[in-house]
Design a protein around this motif. Sequence first.
Motif, PDB file in Angstrom:
ATOM      1  N   ALA A  14       2.396  59.466  62.849  1.00 30.32           N
ATOM      2  CA  ALA A  14       2.280  58.424  63.866  1.00 30.32           C
ATOM      3  C   ALA A  14       2.563  57.026  63.333  1.00 30.32           C
ATOM      4  O   ALA A  14       2.662  56.082  64.128  1.00 30.32           O
ATOM      5  CB  ALA A  14       0.874  58.450  64.491  1.00 30.32           C
ATOM      6  N   SER A  31       9.733  68.468  69.951  1.00 29.64           N
ATOM      7  CA  SER A  31       8.345  68.297  70.382  1.00 29.64           C
ATOM      8  C   SER A  31       7.601  69.624  70.300  1.00 29.64           C
ATOM      9  O   SER A  31       6.437  69.683  69.871  1.00 29.64           O
ATOM     10  CB  SER A  31       8.305  67.757  71.816  1.00 29.64           C
ATOM     11  N   TRP A  53      10.749  61.750  66.103  1.00 30.39           N
ATOM     12  CA  TRP A  53      10.943  60.339  66.420  1.00 30.39           C
ATOM     13  C   TRP A  53      12.421  59.960  66.389  1.00 30.39           C
ATOM     14  O   TRP A  53      12.893  59.186  67.232  1.00 30.39           O
ATOM     15  CB  TRP A  53      10.141  59.457  65.459  1.00 30.39           C
ATOM     16  N   LEU A  70       7.961  62.635  73.777  1.00 31.20           N
ATOM     17  CA  LEU A  70       6.840  61.921  73.163  1.00 31.20           C
ATOM     18  C   LEU A  70       5.569  62.047  74.004  1.00 31.20           C
ATOM     19  O   LEU A  70       4.469  62.187  73.456  1.00 31.20           O
ATOM     20  CB  LEU A  70       7.203  60.449  72.968  1.00 31.20           C
ATOM     21  N   THR A  84       4.079  65.438  73.428  1.00 32.67           N
ATOM     22  CA  THR A  84       3.416  65.476  72.120  1.00 32.67           C
ATOM     23  C   THR A  84       2.052  64.798  72.195  1.00 32.67           C
ATOM     24  O   THR A  84       1.070  65.295  71.638  1.00 32.67           O
ATOM     25  CB  THR A  84       4.290  64.791  71.059  1.00 32.67           C
ATOM     26  N   SER A  85       1.990  63.686  72.894  1.00 31.48           N
ATOM     27  CA  SER A  85       0.712  63.003  73.074  1.00 31.48           C
ATOM     28  C   SER A  85      -0.291  63.901  73.794  1.00 31.48           C
ATOM     29  O   SER A  85      -1.480  63.946  73.446  1.00 31.48           O
ATOM     30  CB  SER A  85       0.920  61.709  73.871  1.00 31.48           C
ATOM     31  N   TYR A  95       1.948  58.348  70.132  1.00 38.36           N
ATOM     32  CA  TYR A  95       2.996  59.060  70.874  1.00 38.36           C
ATOM     33  C   TYR A  95       3.012  58.645  72.340  1.00 38.36           C
ATOM     34  O   TYR A  95       4.081  58.569  72.964  1.00 38.36           O
ATOM     35  CB  TYR A  95       2.807  60.569  70.736  1.00 38.36           C
TER      36      TYR A  95
END
Length: 212
Positions: free
Chosen positions: A41, A71, A112, A132, A135-136, A187
């Motif tokens: 991160a 991801s 990323w 993203l 992923t979060s 993320y």
Amino acid sequence: MRWASLIAAMILLVAAVCTSLFVFDPRAFSGHMGTHMALVAVVAPLAAFAVSGTRWDPSSHWHPGAGLLLSFVELVVVWVWHVPAMRDLAETSIGMRLAELAIFLAAGGFLWLACLGAGRKADAGLSGAVALLLTSMHMTLLAVLLTMAPRPLYGVADVTCFGVTMTASQDQQLGGIVMLFVGAVAYLAGGVGLAARLLRAPFAKPTEGQAP
């Protein structure tokens, strides 16, 4: 700006790895969670920003939707390495711990890169934002499960992290909180940022003879 990001990423990478190997109690789950989140991160997005769009950027040759696949790859990496048996291996072997950190960094860095690369393309920016945000979401889920678990999953002995002694349950809960407020938030911010860039992009003008 790119050089500053690359230098910062390298410094933080060395600091994170050295701290994991020589400072943290090998059994301290919260300490190693901090290392994991620093890699995926903080170090990974800084390095990806430094490389993205340059001749060293491998994502320029990838499919615009590669971020979605990566991801899923990071989901597998994160969840597999938090299986108790895998944590035991990482705690008892320096070689396995180094392999774990390298895999985390690679998974995060490639994700990323793919998402930042997609964000530069008007027709692919959405895939990077979605990757993203997904992923979060899975990091948030794992963080909540670790924090709310009714019993410790990674041993029962007290551990020491930065001179503070904690029970196994407290250590695991702190690790879950670190994942939530560092990994999941980073993320989420990246996904929202890419989505905002996409919304600010001007709409393509219709070609001659095409309906507006």
